[in-house]
Design an enzyme around this catalytic site. Structure first.
Site, PDB file in Angstrom:
ATOM      1  N   LYS A   1       0.836  -1.209   0.000  1.00  0.00           N
ATOM      2  CA  LYS A   1       0.000   0.000   0.000  1.00  0.00           C
ATOM      3  C   LYS A   1       0.867   1.254   0.000  1.00  0.00           C
ATOM      4  O   LYS A   1       1.588   1.527   0.960  1.00  0.00           O
ATOM      5  CB  LYS A   1      -0.907   0.041   1.240  1.00  0.00           C
ATOM      6  CG  LYS A   1      -1.953   1.136   1.087  1.00  0.00           C
ATOM      7  CD  LYS A   1      -2.579   1.574   2.376  1.00  0.00           C
ATOM      8  CE  LYS A   1      -1.920   2.770   2.995  1.00  0.00           C
ATOM      9  NZ  LYS A   1      -1.975   4.011   2.231  1.00  0.00           N
TER      10      LYS A   1
ATOM     11  N   SER B   1       5.626   7.128  10.039  1.00  0.00           N
ATOM     12  CA  SER B   1       5.832   7.880  11.273  1.00  0.00           C
ATOM     13  C   SER B   1       5.920   6.944  12.482  1.00  0.00           C
ATOM     14  O   SER B   1       5.378   5.830  12.475  1.00  0.00           O
ATOM     15  CB  SER B   1       4.682   8.863  11.464  1.00  0.00           C
ATOM     16  OG  SER B   1       3.478   8.147  11.574  1.00  0.00           O
ATOM     17  N   THR B   2       6.581   7.434  13.524  1.00  0.00           N
ATOM     18  CA  THR B   2       6.734   6.641  14.743  1.00  0.00           C
ATOM     19  C   THR B   2       5.370   6.361  15.383  1.00  0.00           C
ATOM     20  O   THR B   2       5.132   5.265  15.891  1.00  0.00           O
ATOM     21  CB  THR B   2       7.689   7.367  15.710  1.00  0.00           C
ATOM     22  OG1 THR B   2       8.972   7.438  15.072  1.00  0.00           O
ATOM     23  CG2 THR B   2       7.843   6.640  17.023  1.00  0.00           C
TER      24      THR B   2
ATOM     25  N   GLY C   1       3.774   3.604  13.530  1.00  0.00           N
ATOM     26  CA  GLY C   1       4.601   2.420  13.793  1.00  0.00           C
ATOM     27  C   GLY C   1       4.232   1.786  15.127  1.00  0.00           C
ATOM     28  O   GLY C   1       4.146   0.561  15.247  1.00  0.00           O
TER      29      GLY C   1
ATOM     30  N   GLU D   1      10.514   0.967   9.979  1.00  0.00           N
ATOM     31  CA  GLU D   1      11.498   2.026   9.714  1.00  0.00           C
ATOM     32  C   GLU D   1      10.760   3.338   9.932  1.00  0.00           C
ATOM     33  O   GLU D   1       9.877   3.692   9.155  1.00  0.00           O
ATOM     34  CB  GLU D   1      12.040   1.879   8.288  1.00  0.00           C
ATOM     35  CG  GLU D   1      13.368   2.581   8.109  1.00  0.00           C
ATOM     36  CD  GLU D   1      13.235   3.904   7.392  1.00  0.00           C
ATOM     37  OE1 GLU D   1      13.159   4.928   8.107  1.00  0.00           O
ATOM     38  OE2 GLU D   1      13.178   3.910   6.149  1.00  0.00           O
TER      39      GLU D   1
ATOM     40  N   CYS E   1      13.612  10.560   6.165  1.00  0.00           N
ATOM     41  CA  CYS E   1      13.578  10.206   7.594  1.00  0.00           C
ATOM     42  C   CYS E   1      14.957  10.346   8.220  1.00  0.00           C
ATOM     43  O   CYS E   1      15.076  10.617   9.401  1.00  0.00           O
ATOM     44  CB  CYS E   1      12.997   8.813   7.817  1.00  0.00           C
ATOM     45  SG  CYS E   1      12.915   7.809   6.375  1.00  0.00           S
TER      46      CYS E   1
ATOM     47  N   GLU F   1      10.528  15.470  15.338  1.00  0.00           N
ATOM     48  CA  GLU F   1      10.797  15.416  13.900  1.00  0.00           C
ATOM     49  C   GLU F   1       9.880  16.419  13.177  1.00  0.00           C
ATOM     50  O   GLU F   1       8.669  16.422  13.393  1.00  0.00           O
ATOM     51  CB  GLU F   1      10.520  14.004  13.381  1.00  0.00           C
ATOM     52  CG  GLU F   1      10.928  13.826  11.941  1.00  0.00           C
ATOM     53  CD  GLU F   1      10.659  12.420  11.417  1.00  0.00           C
ATOM     54  OE1 GLU F   1       9.628  11.835  11.804  1.00  0.00           O
ATOM     55  OE2 GLU F   1      11.465  11.930  10.616  1.00  0.00           O
TER      56      GLU F   1
HETATM   57  P1  ADP Z   1       3.952  10.063   7.265  1.00  0.00           P
HETATM   58  O1  ADP Z   1       3.920  10.926   8.484  1.00  0.00           O
HETATM   59  O2  ADP Z   1       5.281   9.788   6.720  1.00  0.00           O
HETATM   60  O3  ADP Z   1       2.886  10.388   6.274  1.00  0.00           O
HETATM   61  P2  ADP Z   1       2.332   7.927   8.198  1.00  0.00           P
HETATM   62  O4  ADP Z   1       2.836   7.006   9.238  1.00  0.00           O
HETATM   63  O5  ADP Z   1       1.188   8.799   8.517  1.00  0.00           O
HETATM   64  O6  ADP Z   1       3.636   8.655   7.746  1.00  0.00           O
HETATM   65  O7  ADP Z   1       1.958   7.137   6.877  1.00  0.00           O
HETATM   66  C1  ADP Z   1       2.787   6.162   6.302  1.00  0.00           C
HETATM   67  C2  ADP Z   1       1.925   5.115   5.660  1.00  0.00           C
HETATM   68  O8  ADP Z   1       1.149   4.462   6.665  1.00  0.00           O
HETATM   69  C3  ADP Z   1       0.920   5.655   4.644  1.00  0.00           C
HETATM   70  O9  ADP Z   1       0.849   4.735   3.574  1.00  0.00           O
HETATM   71  C4  ADP Z   1      -0.371   5.687   5.431  1.00  0.00           C
HETATM   72  O10 ADP Z   1      -1.528   5.590   4.632  1.00  0.00           O
HETATM   73  C5  ADP Z   1      -0.223   4.446   6.297  1.00  0.00           C
HETATM   74  N1  ADP Z   1      -1.029   4.444   7.521  1.00  0.00           N
HETATM   75  C6  ADP Z   1      -1.548   5.500   8.195  1.00  0.00           C
HETATM   76  N2  ADP Z   1      -2.222   5.084   9.294  1.00  0.00           N
HETATM   77  C7  ADP Z   1      -2.104   3.729   9.330  1.00  0.00           C
HETATM   78  C8  ADP Z   1      -2.560   2.698  10.237  1.00  0.00           C
HETATM   79  N3  ADP Z   1      -3.259   2.989  11.326  1.00  0.00           N
HETATM   80  N4  ADP Z   1      -2.248   1.426   9.952  1.00  0.00           N
HETATM   81  C9  ADP Z   1      -1.519   1.104   8.870  1.00  0.00           C
HETATM   82  N5  ADP Z   1      -1.070   2.018   7.989  1.00  0.00           N
HETATM   83  C10 ADP Z   1      -1.349   3.314   8.197  1.00  0.00           C
END
Ligand code: ADP
Length: 494
Positions: free
Chosen positions: A201, A254-255, A258, A275, A309, A406
């Site tokens: 995804k 994002s953390t 994660g 990561e 990152c 960050e």
């Molecule tokens: P960033 O701050 O880099 O946008 P995110 O962690 O918000 O990072 O998003 C990174 C990826 O994780 C995107 O593909 C986003 O759609 C997906 N994402 C966001 N929320 C969730 C979740 N609860 N579970 C799994 N994937 C998610």
């Protein structure tokens, strides 16, 4: 050639680069790009409409114009994709010899090279990064990852001598918006080389190059279901994480997310690599080659809009050279070209989304409210689109919000230090541990720091250098597991 009217007089002993070229526009052409109005999901080798019938827009952050509509996958679509991946794993991919799998990966790598220009342009249109970066970094590195792991596919027994390695099954992979094609390559190439199948995804703001990659999979004749691309927002990612028939989750983002994923996966048999964020230290010693170091600082945080990152977002300068480094840095910042990401002269493109743009602005405001000295580059920026001037936050305390959190934008905090022990302590005083940079003339100093800095990657006299043979990953809240190199294979094997 014109003299920059904004350039300021610098100290007598520090020569100023007061010339800024008035460059004619040099836009990369878009004529060869074919985008559809609407993109469906790529499941089991076919383009499938989302079961909800819902689509969302993807826009160009430099112009705020809509580029295409992207399918919004729900639980039922995720289930369909996982089933396709499972079937492809059981019946085709896990039974295929490594040499055969390798041939597909080589073919994909070559096709990316053939269509490199198209991929670079789409990456820049959809994500806002400069064409220079997508053309010279993202696309070649993505092809190189496929080449590299193609080579391992039939040599896994040599990567792990005297161990019997087996593929895991179906890998669910979730990637962010900062390096859409490259992150897809980082994740898909080792997974396939090891005999796994994939449901991937992409991030909601940058789905296009992953969907274009699916076209390459079709062209390469990759068996249906081996890679499935499902597009959507966070809930689509969550459905993938929570699907019971997934064997491994690989996440970059994002953390905060994660941590949610780690909680969701705990207590299951799913293998996990994360990561996550970073707040990486770039350390300049008095004995460093200062001009190169200044260029390295700019490369580490500004050239990529700070959308990396591992960006060198905390600068530590030894006191004796602090004035010189800061002055030269300001001067260099004033001479950066911020603007049209499609222009080949542009150094800094657009911020990826309105949301991220607002986040950066909010952090700069926090910096002002906390009483820090702020230096914004004098370079011009376009009035439309999401553009940020490169910014320094000077004289910050270790406890400052901007040093600890960050920002993910072209914003650099600057601190000074006197001794090696002091800078190690300050650099390690963060929740993150993704990367660091050390600039010095002394090899011994480099080796001392590489063993003491709690960071997954430490660059010496350079920054942001990547290679498929090198493992990448973090300590502490920057995540766990390694991607790239032989280490990257281990994450996809049992
Ligand atoms: P960033 O701050 O880099 O946008 P995110 O962690 O918000 O990072 O998003 C990174 C990826 O994780 C995107 O593909 C986003 O759609 C997906 N994402 C966001 N929320 C969730 C979740 N609860 N579970 C799994 N994937 C998610």
């Amino acid at each position: 050639m014109a003299k920059n009217k904004d350039s300021k007089e610098t100290k007598k002993d520090i020569p100023s680069q007061s010339i800024k070229w008035d460059l004619s526009p040099a836009p990369e052409s878009k004529g060869h790009i074919k985008l559809q109005d609407k993109y469906d999901l790529f499941i089991n080798g076919k383009w499938v409409k989302p079961s909800s019938g819902k689509y969302f827009d993807t826009t160009n952050p430099a112009t705020e114009e809509k580029l295409a509509e992207i399918a919004y996958a729900n639980d039922a679509d995720v289930d369909k994709a996982v089933k396709a991946a499972r079937e492809a794993y059981t019946n085709v991919w896990s039974r295929m010899s490594g040499a055969e799998r390798g041939k597909y990966l080589f073919r994909i790598a070559r096709l990316i090279q053939e269509r490199a220009r198209e991929f670079a342009v789409i990456e820049t249109l959809d994500g806002g990064k400069s064409i220079r970066e997508s053309r010279d970094v993202d696309v070649p590195l993505a092809a190189n990852h496929f080449f590299y792991y193609a080579g391992w596919a039939d040599k896994l027994q040599y990567a792990f001598p005297n161990r019997k390695m087996e593929s895991l099954g179906v890998a669910g992979q979730i990637i962010p918006w900062n390096f859409p094609l490259l992150m897809a390559a980082w994740k898909i190439a080792p997974a396939l080389a090891c005999g796994n199948t994939v449901v991937l995804k992409p991030a909601e703001t940058t789905s296009l190059t992953c969907l274009k990659l699916a076209e390459i999979f079709e062209e390469a004749g990759l068996p249906p279901g081996v890679v499935n691309i499902i597009t959507g927002h966070g809930d689509t990612g969550a459905a993938l994480v929570n699907h019971p028939d997934i064997n491994k989750i690989a996440f970059t983002g994002s953390t905060n997310i994660g941590k949610i994923i780690q909680r969701a996966v705990s207590g299951t048999n799913k293998k996990l690599t994360l990561e996550l964020g970073g707040k990486s230290a770039n350390i300049i010693f008095e004995d460093a080659a200062i001009d190169q170091a200044v260029e390295g600082i700019v490369n580490g945080i500004f050239f990529n809009q700070g959308h990396v990152c591992c960006a060198g977002s905390r600068l530590f300068v030894q006191e004796g050279v602090a004035d010189e480094v800061i002055q030269k840095l300001k001067d260099r910042m004033d001479h950066l070209y911020v603007g049209d990401p499609m222009d080949k002269n542009t150094d800094i493109g657009a911020i990826n989304s309105k949301e991220q743009f607002d986040t950066i602005k909010r952090y700069v405001k926090i910096g002002k409210n906390e009483g820090n000295e702020i230096y914004e580059s004098k370079c011009e920026i376009p009035s439309k689109g999401y553009f940020c001037r490169p910014t320094l936050i000077l004289d910050v305390a270790q406890s400052s919000t901007l040093v600890q959190e960050e920002i993910f934008g072209p914003v650099l905090t600057v601190q000074t230090f006197r001794t090696v022990d002091e800078v190690i302590q300050k650099a390690n005083n963060t929740q993150y541990g993704l990367a660091a940079g050390v600039w010095t003339d002394k090899g011994s100093k480099i080796f001392n720091l590489t063993t003491k800095l709690r960071a997954g990657v430490v660059w010496a006299n350079t920054y942001n250098k990547f290679d498929p043979t090198s493992p990448f990953g973090g300590y502490k809240e920057s995540g766990f597991g390694r991607e790239g190199g032989v280490h990257g294979l281990e994450s996809y094997l049992k």
